[in-house]
Design a protein around this motif. Structure first.
Motif, PDB file in Angstrom:
ATOM      1  N   HIS A  45      41.409  64.239  10.988  1.00  0.00           N
ATOM      2  CA  HIS A  45      40.641  65.266  11.697  1.00  0.00           C
ATOM      3  C   HIS A  45      40.850  65.220  13.209  1.00  0.00           C
ATOM      4  O   HIS A  45      40.240  66.023  13.932  1.00  0.00           O
ATOM      5  CB  HIS A  45      39.149  65.121  11.373  1.00  0.00           C
ATOM      6  CG  HIS A  45      38.821  65.351   9.926  1.00  0.00           C
ATOM      7  ND1 HIS A  45      38.862  66.585   9.337  1.00  0.00           N
ATOM      8  CD2 HIS A  45      38.462  64.471   8.946  1.00  0.00           C
ATOM      9  CE1 HIS A  45      38.513  66.476   8.060  1.00  0.00           C
ATOM     10  NE2 HIS A  45      38.278  65.200   7.796  1.00  0.00           N
ATOM     11  N   HIS A  46      41.667  64.278  13.684  1.00  0.00           N
ATOM     12  CA  HIS A  46      41.999  64.171  15.111  1.00  0.00           C
ATOM     13  C   HIS A  46      40.762  63.996  15.982  1.00  0.00           C
ATOM     14  O   HIS A  46      40.622  64.603  17.042  1.00  0.00           O
ATOM     15  CB  HIS A  46      42.783  65.413  15.561  1.00  0.00           C
ATOM     16  CG  HIS A  46      43.965  65.698  14.680  1.00  0.00           C
ATOM     17  ND1 HIS A  46      45.081  64.892  14.626  1.00  0.00           N
ATOM     18  CD2 HIS A  46      44.181  66.709  13.770  1.00  0.00           C
ATOM     19  CE1 HIS A  46      45.942  65.382  13.753  1.00  0.00           C
ATOM     20  NE2 HIS A  46      45.433  66.476  13.220  1.00  0.00           N
ATOM     21  N   ILE A  86      35.243  51.492   4.026  1.00  0.00           N
ATOM     22  CA  ILE A  86      34.694  52.638   4.754  1.00  0.00           C
ATOM     23  C   ILE A  86      34.515  52.310   6.239  1.00  0.00           C
ATOM     24  O   ILE A  86      34.942  53.065   7.126  1.00  0.00           O
ATOM     25  CB  ILE A  86      33.357  53.077   4.128  1.00  0.00           C
ATOM     26  CG1 ILE A  86      33.607  53.719   2.751  1.00  0.00           C
ATOM     27  CG2 ILE A  86      32.629  54.056   5.035  1.00  0.00           C
ATOM     28  CD1 ILE A  86      32.338  54.061   2.003  1.00  0.00           C
ATOM     29  N   LEU A  87      33.905  51.169   6.523  1.00  0.00           N
ATOM     30  CA  LEU A  87      33.607  50.845   7.915  1.00  0.00           C
ATOM     31  C   LEU A  87      34.838  50.424   8.707  1.00  0.00           C
ATOM     32  O   LEU A  87      34.882  50.568   9.919  1.00  0.00           O
ATOM     33  CB  LEU A  87      32.547  49.735   7.967  1.00  0.00           C
ATOM     34  CG  LEU A  87      31.156  50.149   7.471  1.00  0.00           C
ATOM     35  CD1 LEU A  87      30.200  48.983   7.557  1.00  0.00           C
ATOM     36  CD2 LEU A  87      30.613  51.323   8.261  1.00  0.00           C
ATOM     37  N   THR A  88      35.854  49.884   8.030  1.00  0.00           N
ATOM     38  CA  THR A  88      37.051  49.434   8.740  1.00  0.00           C
ATOM     39  C   THR A  88      38.036  50.568   8.991  1.00  0.00           C
ATOM     40  O   THR A  88      38.601  50.697  10.084  1.00  0.00           O
ATOM     41  CB  THR A  88      37.753  48.319   7.942  1.00  0.00           C
ATOM     42  OG1 THR A  88      36.827  47.241   7.747  1.00  0.00           O
ATOM     43  CG2 THR A  88      38.968  47.801   8.690  1.00  0.00           C
ATOM     44  N   TRP A  89      38.225  51.430   7.989  1.00  0.00           N
ATOM     45  CA  TRP A  89      39.300  52.420   8.063  1.00  0.00           C
ATOM     46  C   TRP A  89      38.845  53.838   8.396  1.00  0.00           C
ATOM     47  O   TRP A  89      39.681  54.677   8.739  1.00  0.00           O
ATOM     48  CB  TRP A  89      40.068  52.447   6.736  1.00  0.00           C
ATOM     49  CG  TRP A  89      40.957  51.266   6.573  1.00  0.00           C
ATOM     50  CD1 TRP A  89      40.728  50.154   5.828  1.00  0.00           C
ATOM     51  CD2 TRP A  89      42.233  51.068   7.194  1.00  0.00           C
ATOM     52  NE1 TRP A  89      41.772  49.269   5.928  1.00  0.00           N
ATOM     53  CE2 TRP A  89      42.712  49.811   6.774  1.00  0.00           C
ATOM     54  CE3 TRP A  89      43.019  51.825   8.064  1.00  0.00           C
ATOM     55  CZ2 TRP A  89      43.940  49.300   7.178  1.00  0.00           C
ATOM     56  CZ3 TRP A  89      44.233  51.308   8.476  1.00  0.00           C
ATOM     57  CH2 TRP A  89      44.680  50.056   8.040  1.00  0.00           C
ATOM     58  N   MET A  90      37.562  54.112   8.340  1.00  0.00           N
ATOM     59  CA  MET A  90      37.138  55.482   8.583  1.00  0.00           C
ATOM     60  C   MET A  90      37.402  55.973  10.007  1.00  0.00           C
ATOM     61  O   MET A  90      37.769  57.143  10.200  1.00  0.00           O
ATOM     62  CB  MET A  90      35.662  55.649   8.225  1.00  0.00           C
ATOM     63  CG  MET A  90      35.410  55.762   6.734  1.00  0.00           C
ATOM     64  SD  MET A  90      36.394  57.054   5.888  1.00  0.00           S
ATOM     65  CE  MET A  90      37.728  56.090   5.187  1.00  0.00           C
ATOM     66  N   PRO A  91      37.230  55.129  11.041  1.00  0.00           N
ATOM     67  CA  PRO A  91      37.615  55.632  12.374  1.00  0.00           C
ATOM     68  C   PRO A  91      39.080  56.057  12.440  1.00  0.00           C
ATOM     69  O   PRO A  91      39.420  57.079  13.054  1.00  0.00           O
ATOM     70  CB  PRO A  91      37.333  54.437  13.291  1.00  0.00           C
ATOM     71  CG  PRO A  91      36.261  53.681  12.590  1.00  0.00           C
ATOM     72  CD  PRO A  91      36.577  53.813  11.139  1.00  0.00           C
ATOM     73  N   ILE A  92      39.964  55.273  11.807  1.00  0.00           N
ATOM     74  CA  ILE A  92      41.390  55.636  11.785  1.00  0.00           C
ATOM     75  C   ILE A  92      41.609  56.878  10.929  1.00  0.00           C
ATOM     76  O   ILE A  92      42.416  57.748  11.267  1.00  0.00           O
ATOM     77  CB  ILE A  92      42.216  54.454  11.254  1.00  0.00           C
ATOM     78  CG1 ILE A  92      42.017  53.231  12.146  1.00  0.00           C
ATOM     79  CG2 ILE A  92      43.697  54.807  11.180  1.00  0.00           C
ATOM     80  CD1 ILE A  92      42.705  51.986  11.650  1.00  0.00           C
ATOM     81  N   LYS A 113      36.764  69.983   5.300  1.00  0.00           N
ATOM     82  CA  LYS A 113      37.744  70.663   6.146  1.00  0.00           C
ATOM     83  C   LYS A 113      37.517  70.451   7.630  1.00  0.00           C
ATOM     84  O   LYS A 113      38.383  70.768   8.436  1.00  0.00           O
ATOM     85  CB  LYS A 113      37.721  72.176   5.846  1.00  0.00           C
ATOM     86  CG  LYS A 113      38.013  72.524   4.396  1.00  0.00           C
ATOM     87  CD  LYS A 113      39.399  72.048   3.976  1.00  0.00           C
ATOM     88  CE  LYS A 113      39.724  72.472   2.540  1.00  0.00           C
ATOM     89  NZ  LYS A 113      41.054  71.964   2.096  1.00  0.00           N
ATOM     90  N   ASN A 114      36.343  69.930   8.017  1.00  0.00           N
ATOM     91  CA  ASN A 114      36.083  69.696   9.442  1.00  0.00           C
ATOM     92  C   ASN A 114      35.374  68.355   9.603  1.00  0.00           C
ATOM     93  O   ASN A 114      34.756  67.841   8.651  1.00  0.00           O
ATOM     94  CB  ASN A 114      35.249  70.840  10.044  1.00  0.00           C
ATOM     95  CG  ASN A 114      33.879  70.966   9.399  1.00  0.00           C
ATOM     96  OD1 ASN A 114      32.995  70.142   9.625  1.00  0.00           O
ATOM     97  ND2 ASN A 114      33.697  71.998   8.572  1.00  0.00           N
ATOM     98  N   PRO A 115      35.423  67.748  10.788  1.00  0.00           N
ATOM     99  CA  PRO A 115      34.879  66.395  10.984  1.00  0.00           C
ATOM    100  C   PRO A 115      33.371  66.295  10.816  1.00  0.00           C
ATOM    101  O   PRO A 115      32.863  65.251  10.407  1.00  0.00           O
ATOM    102  CB  PRO A 115      35.314  66.039  12.403  1.00  0.00           C
ATOM    103  CG  PRO A 115      35.615  67.336  13.061  1.00  0.00           C
ATOM    104  CD  PRO A 115      36.111  68.250  11.983  1.00  0.00           C
ATOM    105  N   SER A 116      32.640  67.357  11.105  1.00  0.00           N
ATOM    106  CA  SER A 116      31.178  67.299  10.961  1.00  0.00           C
ATOM    107  C   SER A 116      30.774  67.135   9.501  1.00  0.00           C
ATOM    108  O   SER A 116      29.922  66.312   9.154  1.00  0.00           O
ATOM    109  CB  SER A 116      30.537  68.563  11.556  1.00  0.00           C
ATOM    110  OG  SER A 116      30.805  68.664  12.931  1.00  0.00           O
ATOM    111  N   VAL A 117      31.399  67.940   8.642  1.00  0.00           N
ATOM    112  CA  VAL A 117      31.107  67.835   7.208  1.00  0.00           C
ATOM    113  C   VAL A 117      31.572  66.481   6.674  1.00  0.00           C
ATOM    114  O   VAL A 117      30.880  65.832   5.877  1.00  0.00           O
ATOM    115  CB  VAL A 117      31.784  68.989   6.437  1.00  0.00           C
ATOM    116  CG1 VAL A 117      31.595  68.821   4.932  1.00  0.00           C
ATOM    117  CG2 VAL A 117      31.222  70.331   6.892  1.00  0.00           C
TER     118      VAL A 117
END
Length: 522
Positions: free
Chosen positions: A357-358, A345-351, A422-426
């Motif tokens: 979600h761009h 989660i911590l390594t790949w979530m930013p990517i 469907k969106n980055p906030s959620v």
């Protein structure tokens, strides 16, 4: 209040024995003070002479209640006023100011330094790579060199913890990893080999931190408070990451790239100078602990099996016997799955957020700190709930299974929600919830080592930590190959969710909160 009333009624109904004027009783009578009262109770009313004969001592209920409420018996050097099986639970003020909380606060600070020293390189690697002309692949090698050392020490370090105790091993661990952190600037300026050596030394030294913490918590806390104690220490562990990630850029802007390494390294040496004279390996050796707190800690603890002299000299335990029991594999699988999900989660979530979600969340400081903060808060809350369940009579086994199930099933559901977002906030909300709920594992498998194997808890913790490190490497590297092959993160997130559910089921079937007699295995 029921316990207080019971104690008052019992003392009131059974007055002290009569005092005789016989010469043979003069020694006993000499202990009575000038006002006719025993020295410990100068404020009580004078006794009365009954029709049956000699003087008897009468203790009004209100006076006895006032004595107990003032806590006279709790600090008495002669013993507890209440029977051993009726020791009252400490108040919040007594808990916060107790010697055991001072010990666990120092442990939490040590784990905060542990994680801060670990993540400093994650911040410094970008400017360091530009200055040295390293590409991304080589930068990854420099960062992963920490894990090379971290894989070497947990088992051997855990064996040292079982043999020498958590205080000594933790002091050596903090000293060595602080030295490695402090020497990193010199190593980076000297040669690549020197830099990699310091990173490996950092990993070796930090591999003993969690086994040492577990050893100290088991010795300093009764079973009804261990989950809360682990929650406090692991809160320091999580906040150390947030502190390292948020403060390191500020220090670098003022003191250069290597500023955080020097500052955090010096703080580690300061911690050791406070730790060694201020703590003891066991509470019975502490010069300032009250009799009440010592009784409260040791009440109900099972004594460890006495080890013969020829066996005591052997530091390494019987690994085959440990691996022959399913509760051991429940602990190993739980640690492996926790590390897999945590590092993936911590390594790949930013990517993931960038490609799906761009959104480049590495530019959002709150995203770097919020998951760690959520883990710290929910980890302590889980510990408090776990201790409360045990105090109310829920079995230790059932309590550990509840906490670990939440720690695995919760993230599994959150990852499914992340896939459907469907969106980055959620998606960010699901991600934060997944990491927060995973901290319930601290009150599951992480506190379970001393319960399953008090004699071999250190090496058992080291074995599971090694499996966790391997799982972290496999999950982090495997995610890249999986995404490259399948072309999507969603499939790997689904796989991780299913692994969480499988490990939760394995834990619920084979885990236990009771001591396992490993020495009885043929």
């Amino acid at each position: 209040m029921n316990l207080l009333q019971h104690s008052v009624d019992r003392v009131s109904c059974h007055p002290f024995p009569s005092i005789s004027r016989e010469p043979s009783r003069r020694a006993a009578s000499s202990s009575i003070s000038g006002n006719g009262l025993p020295p410990r109770f100068p404020q009580l009313s004078v006794g009365r002479r009954t029709s049956q004969g000699p003087l008897q001592w009468v203790f009004p209920k209100s006076e006895i209640r006032r004595i107990v409420q003032r806590g006279i018996s709790r600090n008495s050097s002669s013993g507890s006023f209440l029977p051993e099986n009726e020791l009252q639970s400490p108040t919040l003020l007594e808990f916060v100011t107790s010697e055991r909380v001072k010990v666990v606060a120092m442990l939490g600070l040590a784990l905060a330094l542990c994680n801060a020293d670990r993540v400093v390189m994650s911040v410094a690697i970008v400017p360091l790579s530009k200055a040295r002309g390293w590409n991304q692949s080589f930068s990854g090698i420099v960062q992963s060199s920490f894990l090379w050392g971290y894989m070497m020490s947990p088992i051997i370090g855990g064996a040292f913890v079982d043999h020498y105790g958590g205080k000594v091993v933790m002091a050596w661990g903090v000293t060595l990893w602080s030295l490695a952190t402090l020497l990193t600037p010199w190593a980076a300026e000297t040669s690549l080999l020197a830099l990699l050596t310091m990173r490996v030394l950092l990993g070796i030294a930090e591999g003993v931190a969690l086994p040492s913490m577990n050893n100290m918590v088991s010795r300093w806390f009764p079973q009804t408070e261990r989950s809360r104690a682990v929650g406090i220490t692991m809160a320091g562990f999580q906040l150390g990451s947030a502190i390292g990630l948020l403060i390191s850029p500020i220090i670098m802007s003022k003191a250069g790239i290597f500023g955080p390494f020097v500052i955090f390294g010096l703080f580690g040496f300061l911690w050791v100078l406070v730790w060694l004279p201020g703590t003891t390996s066991t509470p019975d050796k502490h010069p300032q602990i009250s009799r009440y707190e010592l009784d409260y800690i040791t009440k109900g603890k099972k004594p460890l099996i006495r080890i013969e002299r020829d066996e005591k000299s052997k530091i390494m335990p019987p690994l085959v016997k440990l691996l022959s029991r399913l509760p051991t594999w429940a602990l190993i699988s739980a640690n492996a799955m926790h590390s897999w999900g945590y590092f993936v989660i911590l390594t790949w979530m930013p990517i993931y957020f960038n490609t799906v979600h761009h959104v480049d969340l590495r530019q959002a400081a709150w995203f770097s700190a919020l998951p760690w903060f959520m883990m710290a808060v929910l980890g302590y809350a889980a510990g408090a709930v776990s201790d409360m369940l045990i105090k109310k009579g829920v079995s230790v086994t059932y309590t550990r299974k509840i906490m670990q199930t939440i720690g695995f099933v919760g993230p599994a559901i959150c990852l499914l929600g992340l896939n459907a977002a469907k969106n980055p906030s959620v998606a960010s909300a699901w991600l934060t919830a997944a990491l927060g709920l995973s901290s319930f594992s601290h009150s599951g498998f992480l506190v379970n080592f001393q319960e399953v194997a008090p004699r071999y808890a250190g090496v058992l913790h080291g074995m599971s930590n090694t499996a966790g490190t391997l799982a972290a490497i496999l999950g982090t590297v495997g995610a890249g190959f999986f995404v490259q092959k399948m072309g999507s993160f969603r499939g790997f997130i689904l796989l991780t969710s299913l692994l969480y559910l499988f490990c939760a089921l394995f834990w619920d079937i084979f885990a236990t909160g009771e001591q396992v007699e490993f020495d009885a295995v043929a």
